[in-house]
Design a protein around this motif. Sequence first.
Motif, PDB file in Angstrom:
ATOM      1  N   GLU A 179       0.816  -1.215   0.000  1.00  0.00           N
ATOM      2  CA  GLU A 179       0.000   0.000   0.000  1.00  0.00           C
ATOM      3  C   GLU A 179       0.846   1.259   0.000  1.00  0.00           C
ATOM      4  N   GLY A 180       2.114   1.147   0.271  1.00  0.00           N
ATOM      5  CA  GLY A 180       3.002   2.297   0.302  1.00  0.00           C
ATOM      6  C   GLY A 180       3.019   2.973   1.657  1.00  0.00           C
ATOM      7  N   ASP A 181       4.162   3.480   2.034  1.00  0.00           N
ATOM      8  CA  ASP A 181       4.301   4.201   3.298  1.00  0.00           C
ATOM      9  C   ASP A 181       3.763   5.617   3.113  1.00  0.00           C
ATOM     10  N   PRO A 182       2.643   5.981   3.779  1.00  0.00           N
ATOM     11  CA  PRO A 182       2.023   7.289   3.536  1.00  0.00           C
ATOM     12  C   PRO A 182       2.912   8.460   3.931  1.00  0.00           C
ATOM     13  N   GLU A 183       3.754   8.280   4.943  1.00  0.00           N
ATOM     14  CA  GLU A 183       4.627   9.372   5.367  1.00  0.00           C
ATOM     15  C   GLU A 183       5.707   9.643   4.320  1.00  0.00           C
ATOM     16  N   ILE A 184       6.260   8.585   3.752  1.00  0.00           N
ATOM     17  CA  ILE A 184       7.262   8.776   2.703  1.00  0.00           C
ATOM     18  C   ILE A 184       6.634   9.433   1.491  1.00  0.00           C
ATOM     19  N   LEU A 185       5.437   8.994   1.111  1.00  0.00           N
ATOM     20  CA  LEU A 185       4.767   9.579  -0.043  1.00  0.00           C
ATOM     21  C   LEU A 185       4.474  11.061   0.184  1.00  0.00           C
ATOM     22  N   ALA A 186       4.037  11.419   1.395  1.00  0.00           N
ATOM     23  CA  ALA A 186       3.772  12.829   1.696  1.00  0.00           C
ATOM     24  C   ALA A 186       5.058  13.637   1.681  1.00  0.00           C
ATOM     25  N   ASP A 187       6.116  13.077   2.263  1.00  0.00           N
ATOM     26  CA  ASP A 187       7.393  13.788   2.300  1.00  0.00           C
ATOM     27  C   ASP A 187       8.006  13.925   0.906  1.00  0.00           C
ATOM     28  N   ALA A 188       7.723  12.969   0.027  1.00  0.00           N
ATOM     29  CA  ALA A 188       8.293  13.017  -1.317  1.00  0.00           C
ATOM     30  C   ALA A 188       7.871  14.286  -2.045  1.00  0.00           C
ATOM     31  N   ALA A 189       6.588  14.604  -2.000  1.00  0.00           N
ATOM     32  CA  ALA A 189       6.115  15.815  -2.677  1.00  0.00           C
ATOM     33  C   ALA A 189       6.732  17.062  -2.051  1.00  0.00           C
ATOM     34  N   LEU A 190       6.821  17.073  -0.736  1.00  0.00           N
ATOM     35  CA  LEU A 190       7.403  18.216  -0.037  1.00  0.00           C
ATOM     36  C   LEU A 190       8.871  18.400  -0.414  1.00  0.00           C
TER      37      LEU A 190
END
Length: 209
Positions: A179-190
Amino acid sequence: MTEQVHKPQQQRSREKVARILEATAALLETTPFGELGTKLIAAEAGVSVGVLYRYFTDKEAIVASLVRGWLEMDVRITERITEEPLPARSQELLEKLLAAFADRFRKEPGYRRVWYYGPRIDALRAYGRQTDLEIAERVHKALVRGYAMPDTEQFRRRARLAVEVGGNLLDLAFRESAEGDPEILADAALMMDRYLFAPSTDSGFPGTG
Protein backbone atom coordinates in the motif's frame (compact mmCIF):
# COMPACT_ATOMS: atom_id res chain seq x y z
CA MET A 1 19.16 -10.73 -26.51
CA THR A 2 15.69 -10.39 -25.01
CA GLU A 3 13.27 -9.23 -27.67
CA GLN A 4 9.81 -9.53 -29.08
CA VAL A 5 10.03 -11.75 -32.14
CA HIS A 6 7.10 -10.43 -34.09
CA LYS A 7 4.92 -7.37 -33.66
CA PRO A 8 1.38 -8.33 -34.67
CA GLN A 9 -0.40 -6.34 -37.34
CA GLN A 10 -3.81 -8.00 -37.37
CA GLN A 11 -6.39 -7.41 -34.64
CA ARG A 12 -6.65 -11.11 -33.81
CA SER A 13 -2.89 -11.35 -33.33
CA ARG A 14 -2.81 -8.20 -31.20
CA GLU A 15 -5.49 -9.71 -28.98
CA LYS A 16 -3.37 -12.85 -28.48
CA VAL A 17 -0.35 -10.76 -27.51
CA ALA A 18 -2.51 -8.74 -25.12
CA ARG A 19 -3.73 -11.98 -23.50
CA ILE A 20 -0.14 -13.19 -23.09
CA LEU A 21 0.88 -9.91 -21.45
CA GLU A 22 -2.18 -9.84 -19.17
CA ALA A 23 -1.66 -13.47 -18.18
CA THR A 24 1.99 -12.82 -17.35
CA ALA A 25 1.12 -9.80 -15.22
CA ALA A 26 -1.55 -11.76 -13.35
CA LEU A 27 0.76 -14.73 -12.74
CA LEU A 28 3.49 -12.46 -11.42
CA GLU A 29 1.18 -11.46 -8.58
CA THR A 30 1.54 -14.95 -7.09
CA THR A 31 4.42 -16.64 -8.92
CA PRO A 32 8.09 -15.65 -8.55
CA PHE A 33 9.71 -14.83 -11.87
CA GLY A 34 12.18 -17.69 -11.44
CA GLU A 35 9.31 -20.17 -11.26
CA LEU A 36 7.39 -18.68 -14.17
CA GLY A 37 7.56 -20.64 -17.41
CA THR A 38 6.28 -20.09 -20.92
CA LYS A 39 4.06 -23.19 -20.68
CA LEU A 40 2.34 -21.75 -17.63
CA ILE A 41 1.94 -18.36 -19.30
CA ALA A 42 0.54 -19.91 -22.48
CA ALA A 43 -1.97 -21.97 -20.51
CA GLU A 44 -3.08 -18.94 -18.49
CA ALA A 45 -3.43 -16.89 -21.72
CA GLY A 46 -5.36 -19.65 -23.51
CA VAL A 47 -2.86 -19.97 -26.36
CA SER A 48 -0.45 -22.69 -27.41
CA VAL A 49 3.24 -22.49 -26.55
CA GLY A 50 3.92 -22.30 -30.28
CA VAL A 51 1.75 -19.22 -30.59
CA LEU A 52 3.56 -17.63 -27.64
CA TYR A 53 6.96 -18.23 -29.26
CA ARG A 54 5.65 -16.70 -32.46
CA TYR A 55 5.63 -13.35 -30.65
CA PHE A 56 8.22 -13.66 -27.87
CA THR A 57 11.62 -15.34 -27.61
CA ASP A 58 11.28 -16.13 -23.89
CA LYS A 59 9.64 -15.02 -20.65
CA GLU A 60 12.08 -12.12 -20.28
CA ALA A 61 10.90 -10.76 -23.61
CA ILE A 62 7.32 -10.88 -22.34
CA VAL A 63 8.24 -8.99 -19.17
CA ALA A 64 10.26 -6.49 -21.22
CA SER A 65 7.19 -5.81 -23.36
CA LEU A 66 5.10 -5.39 -20.21
CA VAL A 67 7.59 -2.89 -18.78
CA ARG A 68 7.74 -0.90 -22.01
CA GLY A 69 3.96 -0.61 -21.94
CA TRP A 70 4.03 0.51 -18.32
CA LEU A 71 6.69 3.14 -19.03
CA GLU A 72 4.65 4.48 -21.93
CA MET A 73 1.61 4.66 -19.66
CA ASP A 74 3.65 6.55 -17.05
CA VAL A 75 4.40 9.22 -19.65
CA ARG A 76 0.74 9.43 -20.66
CA ILE A 77 -0.32 9.78 -17.01
CA THR A 78 2.15 12.63 -16.55
CA GLU A 79 0.96 14.28 -19.75
CA ARG A 80 -2.67 14.09 -18.66
CA ILE A 81 -2.08 15.50 -15.18
CA THR A 82 0.24 18.30 -16.29
CA GLU A 83 -2.12 19.40 -19.07
CA GLU A 84 -5.18 19.54 -16.81
CA PRO A 85 -6.03 22.80 -15.00
CA LEU A 86 -3.21 23.11 -12.50
CA PRO A 87 -3.84 23.27 -8.73
CA ALA A 88 -3.09 26.45 -6.82
CA ARG A 89 0.21 25.22 -5.38
CA SER A 90 3.06 23.41 -7.09
CA GLN A 91 3.28 20.91 -4.24
CA GLU A 92 -0.31 19.87 -4.92
CA LEU A 93 0.62 19.11 -8.53
CA LEU A 94 3.49 16.92 -7.36
CA GLU A 95 1.18 15.20 -4.89
CA LYS A 96 -1.24 14.40 -7.73
CA LEU A 97 1.56 12.95 -9.83
CA LEU A 98 2.93 10.86 -6.97
CA ALA A 99 -0.56 9.64 -6.09
CA ALA A 100 -1.10 8.51 -9.69
CA PHE A 101 2.18 6.60 -9.74
CA ALA A 102 1.47 5.15 -6.29
CA ASP A 103 -1.79 3.77 -7.67
CA ARG A 104 0.25 1.93 -10.30
CA PHE A 105 2.09 0.08 -7.53
CA ARG A 106 -1.18 -0.71 -5.76
CA LYS A 107 -3.47 -1.60 -8.65
CA GLU A 108 -1.53 -2.58 -11.79
CA PRO A 109 -1.19 -6.38 -11.84
CA GLY A 110 2.44 -7.43 -11.73
CA TYR A 111 3.79 -3.88 -11.53
CA ARG A 112 5.19 -3.94 -8.00
CA ARG A 113 6.39 -7.53 -8.32
CA VAL A 114 8.41 -6.77 -11.45
CA TRP A 115 9.73 -3.53 -9.94
CA TYR A 116 11.24 -5.33 -6.96
CA TYR A 117 11.55 -8.98 -7.92
CA GLY A 118 11.61 -9.08 -11.71
CA PRO A 119 14.62 -9.63 -13.98
CA ARG A 120 17.07 -6.79 -14.57
CA ILE A 121 16.82 -6.35 -18.32
CA ASP A 122 19.71 -4.33 -19.75
CA ALA A 123 17.81 -3.44 -22.92
CA LEU A 124 15.29 -1.49 -20.83
CA ARG A 125 17.76 0.77 -19.07
CA ALA A 126 18.02 3.30 -21.89
CA TYR A 127 14.24 3.14 -22.37
CA GLY A 128 13.72 3.86 -18.69
CA ARG A 129 16.12 6.81 -18.76
CA GLN A 130 14.32 8.25 -21.77
CA THR A 131 10.99 7.85 -19.99
CA ASP A 132 12.32 9.78 -16.99
CA LEU A 133 13.49 12.58 -19.29
CA GLU A 134 10.08 12.78 -20.96
CA ILE A 135 8.32 12.90 -17.59
CA ALA A 136 10.73 15.56 -16.31
CA GLU A 137 10.20 17.71 -19.39
CA ARG A 138 6.44 17.63 -18.94
CA VAL A 139 6.80 18.49 -15.26
CA HIS A 140 9.12 21.37 -16.11
CA LYS A 141 6.68 22.77 -18.68
CA ALA A 142 3.84 22.65 -16.16
CA LEU A 143 5.95 24.42 -13.53
CA VAL A 144 6.88 27.12 -16.04
CA ARG A 145 3.26 27.55 -17.13
CA GLY A 146 1.64 27.51 -13.72
CA TYR A 147 4.18 28.42 -11.07
CA ALA A 148 6.66 30.88 -12.60
CA MET A 149 9.59 28.47 -12.85
CA PRO A 150 12.21 29.92 -15.22
CA ASP A 151 12.30 28.22 -18.60
CA THR A 152 16.05 27.61 -18.52
CA GLU A 153 18.35 24.64 -18.79
CA GLN A 154 19.30 25.02 -15.14
CA PHE A 155 15.72 24.51 -14.04
CA ARG A 156 15.18 21.71 -16.54
CA ARG A 157 18.05 20.04 -14.71
CA ARG A 158 16.24 20.60 -11.42
CA ALA A 159 13.13 18.98 -12.85
CA ARG A 160 15.15 15.97 -14.02
CA LEU A 161 16.74 15.57 -10.58
CA ALA A 162 13.39 16.02 -8.83
CA VAL A 163 11.84 13.27 -10.95
CA GLU A 164 14.80 11.02 -10.10
CA VAL A 165 14.33 11.75 -6.39
CA GLY A 166 10.59 11.15 -6.65
CA GLY A 167 11.17 7.79 -8.31
CA ASN A 168 13.60 6.72 -5.60
CA LEU A 169 11.20 7.76 -2.85
CA LEU A 170 8.36 5.83 -4.51
CA ASP A 171 10.70 2.85 -4.58
CA LEU A 172 11.34 3.27 -0.87
CA ALA A 173 7.66 3.79 -0.02
CA PHE A 174 6.56 0.53 -1.63
CA ARG A 175 9.56 -1.64 -0.86
CA GLU A 176 8.08 -3.05 2.36
CA SER A 177 4.37 -2.34 1.86
CA ALA A 178 2.03 -3.05 -1.03
CA GLU A 179 0.00 0.00 0.00
CA GLY A 180 3.00 2.30 0.30
CA ASP A 181 4.30 4.20 3.30
CA PRO A 182 2.02 7.29 3.54
CA GLU A 183 4.63 9.37 5.37
CA ILE A 184 7.26 8.78 2.70
CA LEU A 185 4.77 9.58 -0.04
CA ALA A 186 3.77 12.83 1.70
CA ASP A 187 7.39 13.79 2.30
CA ALA A 188 8.29 13.02 -1.32
CA ALA A 189 6.11 15.82 -2.68
CA LEU A 190 7.40 18.22 -0.04
CA MET A 191 11.05 17.40 -0.73
CA MET A 192 10.64 17.67 -4.49
CA ASP A 193 8.81 20.98 -4.22
CA ARG A 194 11.33 22.54 -1.86
CA TYR A 195 14.20 21.50 -4.08
CA LEU A 196 12.54 22.67 -7.28
CA PHE A 197 11.87 26.14 -5.90
CA ALA A 198 14.92 26.62 -3.71
CA PRO A 199 16.62 30.00 -4.30
CA SER A 200 19.52 29.95 -6.72
CA THR A 201 22.29 32.48 -6.21
CA ASP A 202 23.24 32.67 -9.86
CA SER A 203 19.71 32.99 -11.27
CA GLY A 204 17.94 35.36 -8.93
CA PHE A 205 15.06 32.90 -8.70
CA PRO A 206 12.82 33.93 -5.77
CA GLY A 207 12.17 30.33 -4.68
CA THR A 208 8.44 30.47 -3.98
CA GLY A 209 6.48 27.35 -4.98
